[in-house]
Scaffold this motif. Structure first.
Motif, PDB file in Angstrom:
ATOM      1  N   GLY A  15       4.056  40.156  26.451  1.00 24.19           N
ATOM      2  CA  GLY A  15       4.034  41.553  26.039  1.00 24.19           C
ATOM      3  C   GLY A  15       5.420  42.088  25.958  1.00 24.19           C
ATOM      4  N   CYS A  16       6.071  42.229  27.265  1.00 26.54           N
ATOM      5  CA  CYS A  16       7.218  43.067  27.296  1.00 26.54           C
ATOM      6  C   CYS A  16       8.530  42.197  27.391  1.00 26.54           C
ATOM      7  CB  CYS A  16       7.211  43.811  28.551  1.00 26.54           C
ATOM      8  SG  CYS A  16       7.478  42.939  30.030  1.00 26.54           S
ATOM      9  N   ARG A  17       8.199  40.848  27.058  1.00 35.55           N
ATOM     10  CA  ARG A  17       9.565  40.004  27.345  1.00 35.55           C
ATOM     11  C   ARG A  17      10.127  40.015  28.360  1.00 35.55           C
ATOM     12  NH1 ARG A  17       8.649  35.911  24.578  1.00 35.55           N
ATOM     13  NH2 ARG A  17      10.822  35.664  24.381  1.00 35.55           N
ATOM     14  N   GLY A  18       9.868  40.663  29.542  1.00 33.49           N
ATOM     15  CA  GLY A  18      10.482  40.670  30.742  1.00 33.49           C
ATOM     16  C   GLY A  18      10.103  39.541  31.701  1.00 33.49           C
ATOM     17  N   ARG A  19      11.273  38.989  32.303  1.00 32.55           N
ATOM     18  CA  ARG A  19      11.281  37.765  33.389  1.00 32.55           C
ATOM     19  C   ARG A  19      10.712  38.527  34.495  1.00 32.55           C
ATOM     20  NH1 ARG A  19      13.505  33.277  31.290  1.00 32.55           N
ATOM     21  NH2 ARG A  19      14.211  32.631  33.654  1.00 32.55           N
ATOM     22  N   ASP A  20       9.736  37.531  35.099  1.00 28.55           N
ATOM     23  CA  ASP A  20       9.199  38.038  36.605  1.00 28.55           C
ATOM     24  C   ASP A  20       8.776  36.492  36.981  1.00 28.55           C
ATOM     25  OD1 ASP A  20       8.616  39.399  38.598  1.00 28.55           O
ATOM     26  OD2 ASP A  20       7.465  40.756  37.355  1.00 28.55           O
ATOM     27  N   GLU A  21       8.549  36.574  38.339  1.00 26.51           N
ATOM     28  CA  GLU A  21       8.057  35.564  39.513  1.00 26.51           C
ATOM     29  C   GLU A  21       6.657  35.302  38.832  1.00 26.51           C
ATOM     30  OE1 GLU A  21       8.801  35.977  43.414  1.00 26.51           O
ATOM     31  OE2 GLU A  21      10.954  35.416  43.249  1.00 26.51           O
ATOM     32  N   GLN A  22       6.219  34.083  38.843  1.00 22.29           N
ATOM     33  CA  GLN A  22       5.117  33.516  38.435  1.00 22.29           C
ATOM     34  C   GLN A  22       3.904  34.157  38.918  1.00 22.29           C
ATOM     35  OE1 GLN A  22       4.537  29.256  38.506  1.00 22.29           O
ATOM     36  NE2 GLN A  22       2.713  29.486  37.415  1.00 22.29           N
ATOM     37  N   PRO A  23       4.032  34.461  40.348  1.00 22.68           N
ATOM     38  CA  PRO A  23       2.736  35.174  41.009  1.00 22.68           C
ATOM     39  C   PRO A  23       2.322  36.568  40.358  1.00 22.68           C
ATOM     40  CG  PRO A  23       3.717  33.842  42.717  1.00 22.68           C
ATOM     41  CD  PRO A  23       4.666  34.039  41.399  1.00 22.68           C
ATOM     42  N   ALA A  24       3.399  37.208  39.867  1.00 26.24           N
ATOM     43  CA  ALA A  24       3.090  38.765  39.361  1.00 26.24           C
ATOM     44  C   ALA A  24       2.534  38.787  38.119  1.00 26.24           C
ATOM     45  CB  ALA A  24       4.678  39.211  39.588  1.00 26.24           C
ATOM     46  N   LEU A  25       2.566  37.457  37.435  1.00 25.66           N
ATOM     47  CA  LEU A  25       2.003  37.474  35.944  1.00 25.66           C
ATOM     48  C   LEU A  25       0.674  36.700  35.842  1.00 25.66           C
ATOM     49  CD1 LEU A  25       5.262  36.200  34.365  1.00 25.66           C
ATOM     50  CD2 LEU A  25       4.468  38.625  34.362  1.00 25.66           C
ATOM     51  N   LEU A  26      -0.056  37.207  35.056  1.00 23.13           N
ATOM     52  CA  LEU A  26      -1.570  36.844  34.570  1.00 23.13           C
ATOM     53  C   LEU A  26      -1.342  35.575  33.783  1.00 23.13           C
ATOM     54  CD1 LEU A  26      -4.647  36.609  34.988  1.00 23.13           C
ATOM     55  CD2 LEU A  26      -4.535  38.343  32.893  1.00 23.13           C
ATOM     56  N   ARG A  27      -1.699  34.284  34.019  1.00 23.51           N
ATOM     57  CA  ARG A  27      -1.680  33.158  33.020  1.00 23.51           C
ATOM     58  C   ARG A  27      -3.088  33.294  32.088  1.00 23.51           C
ATOM     59  NH1 ARG A  27      -3.391  27.507  32.535  1.00 23.51           N
ATOM     60  NH2 ARG A  27      -1.716  26.409  31.593  1.00 23.51           N
ATOM     61  N   VAL A  28      -2.635  33.003  30.683  1.00 22.27           N
ATOM     62  CA  VAL A  28      -3.896  33.068  29.869  1.00 22.27           C
ATOM     63  C   VAL A  28      -3.871  31.701  29.074  1.00 22.27           C
ATOM     64  CG1 VAL A  28      -4.213  35.302  29.730  1.00 22.27           C
ATOM     65  CG2 VAL A  28      -2.821  34.287  28.146  1.00 22.27           C
ATOM     66  N   VAL A  29      -5.051  31.129  28.829  1.00 19.26           N
ATOM     67  CA  VAL A  29      -5.174  30.142  27.864  1.00 19.26           C
ATOM     68  C   VAL A  29      -6.049  30.352  26.807  1.00 19.26           C
ATOM     69  CG1 VAL A  29      -4.768  28.390  30.012  1.00 19.26           C
ATOM     70  CG2 VAL A  29      -7.006  29.178  29.366  1.00 19.26           C
ATOM     71  N   ALA A  30      -6.009  29.440  25.724  1.00 20.49           N
ATOM     72  CA  ALA A  30      -6.891  29.598  24.554  1.00 20.49           C
ATOM     73  C   ALA A  30      -8.017  28.609  24.630  1.00 20.49           C
ATOM     74  CB  ALA A  30      -6.000  29.645  23.363  1.00 20.49           C
ATOM     75  N   VAL A  31      -9.245  28.937  24.253  1.00 15.19           N
ATOM     76  CA  VAL A  31     -10.140  28.074  24.086  1.00 15.19           C
ATOM     77  C   VAL A  31     -10.968  28.318  22.797  1.00 15.19           C
ATOM     78  CG1 VAL A  31     -10.749  27.844  26.708  1.00 15.19           C
ATOM     79  CG2 VAL A  31     -11.956  29.501  25.385  1.00 15.19           C
ATOM     80  N   PRO A  32     -11.559  27.461  22.283  1.00 11.76           N
ATOM     81  CA  PRO A  32     -12.047  27.480  20.749  1.00 11.76           C
ATOM     82  C   PRO A  32     -13.384  28.278  21.122  1.00 11.76           C
ATOM     83  CG  PRO A  32     -11.957  25.160  21.347  1.00 11.76           C
ATOM     84  CD  PRO A  32     -11.480  25.861  22.647  1.00 11.76           C
ATOM     85  N   ASP A  33     -13.577  29.149  20.273  1.00 10.98           N
ATOM     86  CA  ASP A  33     -14.787  29.882  20.082  1.00 10.98           C
ATOM     87  C   ASP A  33     -16.049  29.031  19.396  1.00 10.98           C
ATOM     88  OD1 ASP A  33     -16.741  31.881  19.865  1.00 10.98           O
ATOM     89  OD2 ASP A  33     -15.925  33.267  18.548  1.00 10.98           O
ATOM     90  N   ARG A  34     -16.757  28.627  20.306  1.00 17.84           N
ATOM     91  CA  ARG A  34     -17.932  27.898  20.081  1.00 17.84           C
ATOM     92  C   ARG A  34     -19.080  28.408  19.405  1.00 17.84           C
ATOM     93  NH1 ARG A  34     -15.479  23.381  20.120  1.00 17.84           N
ATOM     94  NH2 ARG A  34     -14.314  22.941  22.129  1.00 17.84           N
ATOM     95  N   HIS A  35     -18.946  29.754  19.280  1.00 17.40           N
ATOM     96  CA  HIS A  35     -19.817  30.437  18.624  1.00 17.40           C
ATOM     97  C   HIS A  35     -20.030  30.327  17.141  1.00 17.40           C
ATOM     98  CE1 HIS A  35     -21.780  32.061  22.473  1.00 17.40           C
ATOM     99  NE2 HIS A  35     -20.564  32.350  22.595  1.00 17.40           N
ATOM    100  N   ASP A  36     -18.720  30.237  16.527  1.00 18.97           N
ATOM    101  CA  ASP A  36     -18.684  30.245  15.058  1.00 18.97           C
ATOM    102  C   ASP A  36     -18.564  28.794  14.612  1.00 18.97           C
ATOM    103  OD1 ASP A  36     -16.205  29.609  15.387  1.00 18.97           O
ATOM    104  OD2 ASP A  36     -15.337  31.298  14.478  1.00 18.97           O
TER     105      ASP A  36
END
Length: 99
Positions: A15-36
């Motif tokens: 989002g902000c392109r700022g660097r920070d230690e890993q525990p301060a950030l939220l990791r997100v992953v992408a999964v296919p939308d099985r509904h469509d």
């Protein structure tokens, strides 16, 4: 430990392109939308335990960083989604709203 060396891995917020230690950030992953039934639509989900499969991206748990990442369409690039694929980030938004 030498001064200036971070104690945890450093990651960049999509989002902000700022660097920070890993525990301060939220990791997100992408999964296919099985509904469509196709891989044209992907769900971007929070991976708070940092154990989800696949490529991950990091964002500060801050609504401003999330909105910036959405506006820049950064999740698609960071997660290497197919060109033209939609990324639904509502699960991440709900996670932030609950915190």
């Amino acid at each position: 430990m030498p001064q200036g060396v971070p104690s945890a891995p450093v990651r960049t917020c999509v989002g902000c392109r700022g660097r920070d230690e890993q525990p301060a950030l939220l990791r997100v992953v992408a999964v296919p939308d099985r509904h469509d039934g196709s891989t044209e639509r992907w769900l971007v989900v929070p991976d708070a335990r940092r154990r989800g499969q696949g490529r991950g991206a990091y964002v500060h748990p801050d609504p401003a960083c999330l909105q910036s990442a959405i506006a820049r369409r950064a999740f698609g690039r960071a997660l290497r989604l197919p060109a033209g694929a939609g990324a639904d980030v509502s699960a991440v938004q709900e996670w932030l709203d609950q915190r």
